[in-house]
Design a protein around this motif. Structure first.
Motif, PDB file in Angstrom:
ATOM      1  N   SER A  39     -19.658 -10.186 -27.102  1.00 24.42           N
ATOM      2  CA  SER A  39     -19.456 -11.414 -26.343  1.00 24.42           C
ATOM      3  C   SER A  39     -18.544 -11.220 -25.132  1.00 24.42           C
ATOM      4  O   SER A  39     -18.539 -12.033 -24.222  1.00 24.42           O
ATOM      5  N   LEU A  40     -17.786 -10.145 -25.113  1.00 22.10           N
ATOM      6  CA  LEU A  40     -16.848  -9.904 -24.015  1.00 22.10           C
ATOM      7  C   LEU A  40     -17.405  -8.864 -23.045  1.00 22.10           C
ATOM      8  O   LEU A  40     -17.764  -7.757 -23.465  1.00 22.10           O
ATOM      9  N   PRO A  41     -17.461  -9.180 -21.768  1.00 23.15           N
ATOM     10  CA  PRO A  41     -18.013  -8.235 -20.787  1.00 23.15           C
ATOM     11  C   PRO A  41     -17.233  -6.926 -20.687  1.00 23.15           C
ATOM     12  O   PRO A  41     -17.781  -5.918 -20.285  1.00 23.15           O
ATOM     13  N   GLN A  42     -15.951  -6.931 -21.077  1.00 24.16           N
ATOM     14  CA  GLN A  42     -15.183  -5.694 -20.984  1.00 24.16           C
ATOM     15  C   GLN A  42     -15.480  -4.716 -22.127  1.00 24.16           C
ATOM     16  O   GLN A  42     -15.102  -3.557 -22.057  1.00 24.16           O
ATOM     17  N   GLN A  43     -16.165  -5.182 -23.167  1.00 22.71           N
ATOM     18  CA  GLN A  43     -16.572  -4.269 -24.234  1.00 22.71           C
ATOM     19  C   GLN A  43     -17.605  -3.304 -23.670  1.00 22.71           C
ATOM     20  O   GLN A  43     -18.549  -3.723 -23.012  1.00 22.71           O
ATOM     21  N   ASP A  44     -17.432  -2.030 -23.965  1.00 24.23           N
ATOM     22  CA  ASP A  44     -18.435  -1.081 -23.498  1.00 24.23           C
ATOM     23  C   ASP A  44     -19.159  -0.388 -24.650  1.00 24.23           C
ATOM     24  O   ASP A  44     -20.139   0.316 -24.447  1.00 24.23           O
ATOM     25  N   LYS A  45     -18.676  -0.620 -25.890  1.00 28.30           N
ATOM     26  CA  LYS A  45     -19.305   0.028 -27.031  1.00 28.30           C
ATOM     27  C   LYS A  45     -18.998  -0.760 -28.296  1.00 28.30           C
ATOM     28  O   LYS A  45     -17.892  -1.254 -28.469  1.00 28.30           O
ATOM     29  N   ILE A  46     -20.012  -0.878 -29.144  1.00 27.99           N
ATOM     30  CA  ILE A  46     -19.779  -1.348 -30.505  1.00 27.99           C
ATOM     31  C   ILE A  46     -20.358  -0.287 -31.427  1.00 27.99           C
ATOM     32  O   ILE A  46     -21.351   0.367 -31.100  1.00 27.99           O
ATOM     33  N   LYS A  94     -20.614  -1.624 -16.247  1.00 27.15           N
ATOM     34  CA  LYS A  94     -20.823  -0.487 -17.134  1.00 27.15           C
ATOM     35  C   LYS A  94     -21.702  -0.951 -18.292  1.00 27.15           C
ATOM     36  O   LYS A  94     -21.388  -1.945 -18.943  1.00 27.15           O
ATOM     37  N   PRO A  95     -22.800  -0.259 -18.551  1.00 25.28           N
ATOM     38  CA  PRO A  95     -23.712  -0.723 -19.609  1.00 25.28           C
ATOM     39  C   PRO A  95     -23.070  -0.638 -21.000  1.00 25.28           C
ATOM     40  O   PRO A  95     -22.242   0.221 -21.260  1.00 25.28           O
ATOM     41  N   ILE A  96     -23.474  -1.543 -21.846  1.00 24.98           N
ATOM     42  CA  ILE A  96     -23.010  -1.550 -23.232  1.00 24.98           C
ATOM     43  C   ILE A  96     -23.721  -0.446 -24.004  1.00 24.98           C
ATOM     44  O   ILE A  96     -24.882  -0.132 -23.728  1.00 24.98           O
ATOM     45  N   MET A  97     -23.027   0.138 -24.950  1.00 24.63           N
ATOM     46  CA  MET A  97     -23.642   1.113 -25.850  1.00 24.63           C
ATOM     47  C   MET A  97     -23.502   0.576 -27.267  1.00 24.63           C
ATOM     48  O   MET A  97     -22.389   0.337 -27.740  1.00 24.63           O
ATOM     49  N   ILE A  98     -24.617   0.349 -27.911  1.00 23.02           N
ATOM     50  CA  ILE A  98     -24.612  -0.046 -29.313  1.00 23.02           C
ATOM     51  C   ILE A  98     -24.811   1.243 -30.100  1.00 23.02           C
ATOM     52  O   ILE A  98     -25.913   1.785 -30.165  1.00 23.02           O
TER      53      ILE A  98
END
Length: 188
Positions: A39-46, A94-98
């Protein structure tokens, strides 16, 4: 005893309509789950672990004689789709990485061989090689404790793990939340 015949080179087995609907529900749930986690744009990885306790061969024919994905492919496709949706909706720099480690367990070695072929054909060979996708032969109940431990080791702070199970085949309630409880019991 396996319910399906998994022979690479032959058509995949028939998937009944109710199972096809369950796979659609799984896909929709995973998409919403991933979108909620990021939900947060600053997250870059879960990071999380997904355990498919009765994975099958990964591909079926539906009642209209069309190929449809099994649960491992549904899971992997949902991850890709969620990454794309998050990146689009949040206009990220920066794209998210799941980062998912997928543990696929099945008692049928033919199903796992079939799944390996399907995964390789669909571009997941490197993930197999790097153990981001693990194929494990055996009963889920026999591997439940190790799967819980692996999920905990990968994400000790968040403890993120999803278990995709057929409830009628297994009970695994205490091990996931209370690690000191007995391992997953066998059902009759």
């Amino acid at each position: 005893m396996p319910r399906y015949d998994w022979v690479w080179g032959n058509p995949p087995p028939l998937l009944k309509r109710h199972s096809e609907v369950k796979h659609a529900l799984l896909r929709n749930y995973l998409l919403e789950y991933f979108l909620t986690l990021v939900s947060l744009p600053q997250q870059d990885k879960i990071q999380l672990t997904i355990v498919d306790g009765f994975c099958g061969g990964g591909l079926y024919l539906n009642e209209a004689n069309r190929e449809v994905p099994g649960s491992p492919i549904v899971i992997l496709d949902a991850i890709r789709e969620a990454e794309a949706l998050v990146n689009l909706r949040q206009e990220r720099r920066k794209p998210i990485m799941i980062d998912v480690e997928l543990i696929c367990i099945d008692e049928c070695s033919y199903a796992l061989d079939y799944l390996r072929h399907v995964l390789e054909e669909r571009g997941h060979g490197e993930a197999l090689t790097k153990n981001k996708i693990q194929l494990i032969k055996g009963e889920f109940a026999d591997h439940c404790e190790a799967a819980v431990q692996r999920a905990h080791d990968r994400s000790p702070r968040s403890g993120r793990a999803l278990f995709v199970l057929r409830v009628c085949r297994i009970l695994c309630k205490r091990t996931i939340h209370r690690r000191r409880e007995p391992a997953c019991p066998q059902t009759q």
